[in-house]
Design a protein around this motif. Structure first.
Motif, PDB file in Angstrom:
ATOM      1  N   ASP A 218      -2.677  -3.386  -8.550  1.00 40.59           N
ATOM      2  CA  ASP A 218      -3.266  -2.069  -8.819  1.00 40.59           C
ATOM      3  C   ASP A 218      -3.408  -1.880 -10.324  1.00 40.59           C
ATOM      4  O   ASP A 218      -2.422  -1.662 -11.027  1.00 40.59           O
ATOM      5  N   ALA A 219      -4.635  -1.969 -10.806  1.00 43.97           N
ATOM      6  CA  ALA A 219      -4.893  -1.906 -12.252  1.00 43.97           C
ATOM      7  C   ALA A 219      -4.650  -0.526 -12.837  1.00 43.97           C
ATOM      8  O   ALA A 219      -4.684  -0.362 -14.061  1.00 43.97           O
ATOM      9  N   ARG A 220      -4.386   0.463 -11.994  1.00 43.99           N
ATOM     10  CA  ARG A 220      -4.093   1.798 -12.505  1.00 43.99           C
ATOM     11  C   ARG A 220      -2.664   1.930 -13.008  1.00 43.99           C
ATOM     12  O   ARG A 220      -2.319   2.935 -13.647  1.00 43.99           O
TER      13      ARG A 220
ATOM     14  N   SER B 143      16.141  -3.670  -8.827  1.00 42.52           N
ATOM     15  CA  SER B 143      16.420  -4.734  -7.868  1.00 42.52           C
ATOM     16  C   SER B 143      15.220  -4.959  -6.939  1.00 42.52           C
ATOM     17  O   SER B 143      14.146  -5.304  -7.409  1.00 42.52           O
ATOM     18  N   LYS B 144      15.362  -4.750  -5.628  1.00 40.70           N
ATOM     19  CA  LYS B 144      14.214  -4.918  -4.738  1.00 40.70           C
ATOM     20  C   LYS B 144      13.112  -3.918  -5.063  1.00 40.70           C
ATOM     21  O   LYS B 144      11.923  -4.202  -4.862  1.00 40.70           O
ATOM     22  N   GLY B 145      13.485  -2.755  -5.574  1.00 39.24           N
ATOM     23  CA  GLY B 145      12.479  -1.805  -6.032  1.00 39.24           C
ATOM     24  C   GLY B 145      11.721  -2.312  -7.240  1.00 39.24           C
ATOM     25  O   GLY B 145      10.522  -2.032  -7.405  1.00 39.24           O
ATOM     26  N   ALA B 146      12.393  -3.094  -8.104  1.00 41.78           N
ATOM     27  CA  ALA B 146      11.706  -3.719  -9.230  1.00 41.78           C
ATOM     28  C   ALA B 146      10.744  -4.799  -8.749  1.00 41.78           C
ATOM     29  O   ALA B 146       9.650  -4.965  -9.301  1.00 41.78           O
ATOM     30  N   GLU B 147      11.148  -5.530  -7.730  1.00 36.47           N
ATOM     31  CA  GLU B 147      10.261  -6.534  -7.119  1.00 36.47           C
ATOM     32  C   GLU B 147       8.983  -5.857  -6.617  1.00 36.47           C
ATOM     33  O   GLU B 147       7.862  -6.320  -6.887  1.00 36.47           O
ATOM     34  N   ALA B 148       9.153  -4.726  -5.923  1.00 42.86           N
ATOM     35  CA  ALA B 148       8.001  -3.974  -5.433  1.00 42.86           C
ATOM     36  C   ALA B 148       7.143  -3.464  -6.577  1.00 42.86           C
ATOM     37  O   ALA B 148       5.902  -3.502  -6.507  1.00 42.86           O
ATOM     38  N   ALA B 149       7.775  -2.972  -7.636  1.00 42.28           N
ATOM     39  CA  ALA B 149       7.031  -2.415  -8.771  1.00 42.28           C
ATOM     40  C   ALA B 149       6.160  -3.471  -9.431  1.00 42.28           C
ATOM     41  O   ALA B 149       4.987  -3.237  -9.733  1.00 42.28           O
TER      42      ALA B 149
ATOM     43  N   GLU C  65       0.820  -1.215   0.000  1.00 40.78           N
ATOM     44  CA  GLU C  65       0.000   0.000   0.000  1.00 40.78           C
ATOM     45  C   GLU C  65       0.853   1.264   0.000  1.00 40.78           C
ATOM     46  O   GLU C  65       0.372   2.340  -0.386  1.00 40.78           O
ATOM     47  N   THR C  66       2.117   1.151   0.425  1.00 37.17           N
ATOM     48  CA  THR C  66       3.046   2.285   0.306  1.00 37.17           C
ATOM     49  C   THR C  66       3.097   2.775  -1.137  1.00 37.17           C
ATOM     50  O   THR C  66       3.117   3.982  -1.399  1.00 37.17           O
ATOM     51  N   PHE C  67       3.092   1.837  -2.061  1.00 38.27           N
ATOM     52  CA  PHE C  67       3.259   2.183  -3.477  1.00 38.27           C
ATOM     53  C   PHE C  67       1.926   2.504  -4.146  1.00 38.27           C
ATOM     54  O   PHE C  67       1.874   3.379  -5.021  1.00 38.27           O
ATOM     55  N   THR C  68       0.852   1.850  -3.739  1.00 36.71           N
ATOM     56  CA  THR C  68      -0.444   2.205  -4.312  1.00 36.71           C
ATOM     57  C   THR C  68      -0.846   3.613  -3.877  1.00 36.71           C
ATOM     58  O   THR C  68      -1.499   4.343  -4.641  1.00 36.71           O
ATOM     59  N   ALA C  69      -0.456   4.024  -2.673  1.00 36.53           N
ATOM     60  CA  ALA C  69      -0.724   5.392  -2.238  1.00 36.53           C
ATOM     61  C   ALA C  69       0.057   6.396  -3.080  1.00 36.53           C
ATOM     62  O   ALA C  69      -0.435   7.501  -3.369  1.00 36.53           O
ATOM     63  N   ALA C  70       1.272   6.029  -3.482  1.00 39.50           N
ATOM     64  CA  ALA C  70       2.055   6.908  -4.359  1.00 39.50           C
ATOM     65  C   ALA C  70       1.409   7.000  -5.744  1.00 39.50           C
ATOM     66  O   ALA C  70       1.439   8.067  -6.381  1.00 39.50           O
TER      67      ALA C  70
END
Length: 283
Positions: free
Chosen positions: A109-111, A96-102, A73-78
């Motif tokens: 998140d379909a947006r 790297s780990k940021g790509a995993e999160a992405a 949800e950290t990233f969906t809020a962004a």
């Protein structure tokens, strides 16, 4: 192109950089396990006409000190913030780990229209560092969604580095051994990229010494394409874990880790990927 910069509204430490006059394209920019805020990368993208939000997503106030049960949800809020700012097309660029999160965020998140995954993984891995309780063992998931930890692959701590003590270490073999040791966990921990509508831009080097990002990227591409997904895979056999985009300085050597590649090969990989990244983000 002239840009404007501001602190992002919301709970994050970070930077929102945008072209003067705004943009209909926005991108969330995520670093990997360094924990830094990739401000210069955000500025680079903003100068290309794309509103870019760079945030700290662990290690900050109110966040886990390590990559341990970080809420997606950290990233969906962004994504919310970029949408409210006028972006009709939203991407996430992570390394790297940021790509995993992405990738995981795009699945949920379909947006999210585009994921640019630099040195990606097709799997959810265990925590890197401690969680909110200060503990880093036993291993836990790197991520949660709706307060539930995602299935993950732990690390095989019987692995030992080949390098002499005190030298920078290549940990690629640790990940490769852990996949073999915990083969029964791979199916549940796989990132289901076939479930996202987002276009994928995968960028990987065959000489990556952190983890095998080129074979990883090929697995992601195959999984997405089998479901009819749109994928671009840009690779160089001689590049390492840290592709360098045009206009970025060389990454400094690490006293702890070997990243593989060379400054020249990493820059050539970034140069080859750059037009595909911009084309995908602009739509």
């Amino acid at each position: 192109m002239d840009i404007v910069e501001q602190e992002p509204a919301g709970p994050w430490e970070g930077l929102l950089a945008a072209p003067v006059g705004g943009s209909e394209s926005g991108v969330l920019v995520l670093a990997g396990s360094s924990g830094r805020v990739p401000r210069e990368r955000a500025r680079l993208l903003a100068r290309q006409g794309i509103a870019a939000l760079a945030i700290r997503w662990f290690g900050g106030s109110g966040q886990p000190p390590g990559i341990c049960e970080v809420p997606l949800e950290t990233f969906t809020a962004a994504v919310d913030l970029l949408r409210r700012g006028g972006a009709r097309r939203v991407g996430i660029l992570g390394v790297s780990k940021g790509a995993e999160a992405a990738l995981l965020t795009a699945v949920r998140d379909a947006r999210v229209d585009v994921v640019v995954a630099l040195s990606p993984t097709p799997l959810v891995w265990c925590n890197v560092g401690p969680g909110r309780d200060g503990a880093d063992r036993p291993y836990r998931s790197s991520w949660t969604w709706r307060e539930r930890p995602l299935p993950f692959v732990p690390m095989d701590d019987s692995w030992t580095p080949a390098e002499p003590e005190g030298d920078p270490v290549a940990v690629r073999g640790w990940y490769e051994r852990s996949e073999r040791t915990f083969a029964g966990s791979l199916a549940a921990a796989g990132i289901p990229v076939e479930e996202t509508r987002a276009e994928l831009v995968l960028v990987a080097g065959g000489d990556d010494e952190m983890w095998p990002s080129l074979p990883f990227a090929e697995r992601l591409a195959a999984r997405s394409r089998a479901a009819g997904g749109t994928v671009r895979l840009i690779a160089r056999d001689d590049a390492g874990h840290r592709p360098r985009l045009p206009g970025e300085p060389p990454s400094p050597p690490s006293p702890r880790f070997r990243y593989g590649g060379t400054p020249e090969a990493d820059a050539l990989l970034g140069e080859a990927a750059w037009p595909h990244i911009l084309d995908a983000l602009r739509g």
